[in-house]
Design an enzyme around this catalytic site. Structure first.
Site, mmCIF file in Angstrom:
data_model
loop_
_atom_site.group_PDB
_atom_site.id
_atom_site.type_symbol
_atom_site.label_atom_id
_atom_site.label_comp_id
_atom_site.label_asym_id
_atom_site.label_seq_id
_atom_site.Cartn_x
_atom_site.Cartn_y
_atom_site.Cartn_z
ATOM 1 N N THR A 1 1.151 10.291 67.985
ATOM 2 C CA THR A 1 0.239 9.173 67.740
ATOM 3 C C THR A 1 -1.215 9.632 67.764
ATOM 4 O O THR A 1 -1.549 10.708 68.262
ATOM 5 C CB THR A 1 0.414 8.079 68.800
ATOM 6 N N ARG A 2 -2.082 8.784 67.212
ATOM 7 C CA ARG A 2 -3.506 9.073 67.219
ATOM 8 C C ARG A 2 -4.014 9.198 68.660
ATOM 9 O O ARG A 2 -4.779 10.106 68.996
ATOM 10 C CB ARG A 2 -4.260 7.961 66.486
ATOM 11 N N ASP B 1 -0.825 1.708 80.115
ATOM 12 C CA ASP B 1 -2.062 1.820 80.870
ATOM 13 C C ASP B 1 -1.782 2.552 82.182
ATOM 14 O O ASP B 1 -0.957 2.102 82.984
ATOM 15 C CB ASP B 1 -2.620 0.423 81.153
#
Length: 244
Positions: free
Chosen positions: A223-224, A150
């Site tokens: 990654t997506r 994050d």
């Protein structure tokens, strides 16, 4: 959060409870719907491949993975687990200790590991800070992976970011000399902070001779989430540092 599973049969809602001080957290709590398939995987596989990060015991990683000589890499935050499963399949001689608080992701990673016959993945539920500080022995890890943590983009929230000096101090204990710390982010300002903090820490050295960012290593899948960032024009930065 209400308990979803009977004790011992699935991840606990807050495994560490109030047992330990938490000055920094490795996560932002999220609530999401658990699908039937994810729930089935958790109920069936958690007793064998999952554990709660409760901070009340020291983990025996050799026993946890069934191989005392297996090198273990800790992955903090794995989303839905697709990239973790891909890395585990590509490197069966390394154990992946994957830790997150996202119940659907925990269930999905267990499902993927089961379907692909991956016995080198273990799933931890809870705060990785407590895992590092209370549950892992000195020099017990061969690597640490933190992909797309994050970024806490607002300036007043920067103190909540995971990659800070205090965290690096803590991680230096379980990381054995020569272990690699690999981070990736698509948030440019956070990447700059990571590079500054890591470069200034005496326990880590940059694997790049020029002291800059590293190209994406072949072992880290696209990654997506990363694909979405690239579509938006975000620059993805990898940092690979070695524990001295």
């Amino acid at each position: 959060m209400a308990r979803m599973f009977p004790p011992g049969s699935g991840p606990s809602p807050d495994p560490a409870g109030s047992h330990h001080e938490r000055r920094i957290r490795s996560f932002q709590p999220r609530r999401s719907r658990v699908t039937k398939g994810q729930r089935t995987a958790l109920e069936r596989l958690w007793p064998r491949w999952g554990f709660d990060v409760d901070g009340m015991r020291r983990l025996d990683l050799g026993k946890l993975f069934g191989d005392p000589g297996l090198p273990i890499v800790l992955e903090i935050g794995f989303g839905m687990g697709e990239a973790t499963a891909e890395m585990a399949a590509a490197d069966p001689a390394t154990g992946i200790l994957a830790v997150d608080v996202h119940t659907p992701g925990q269930g999905n990673l267990l499902r993927l590991a089961d379907e692909q016959g991956l016995d080198n993945v273990r799933v931890g539920n809870g705060d990785a800070i407590i895992l590092l500080r209370e549950m892992l022995a000195q020099d017990s890890l061969s690597g640490l992976r933190i992909y797309f943590p994050d970024p806490w983009p607002k300036a007043r929230h920067h103190k909540r970011r995971l990659l800070q000096t205090e965290f690096l101090d803590l991680a230096a204990g379980p990381l054995r000399p020569g272990a690699l710390l690999h981070c990736a982010t698509d948030w440019e300002e956070y990447a700059e902070q990571m590079l500054d903090v890591l470069s200034a820490h005496p326990e880590y050295e940059n694997t790049r001779p020029d002291g800059g960012y590293a190209p994406r290593p072949a072992h880290r899948p696209l990654t997506r989430f990363e694909g979405q960032g690239l579509t938006k024009g975000h620059a993805v930065r990898d940092l690979v540092f070695r524990r001295r």
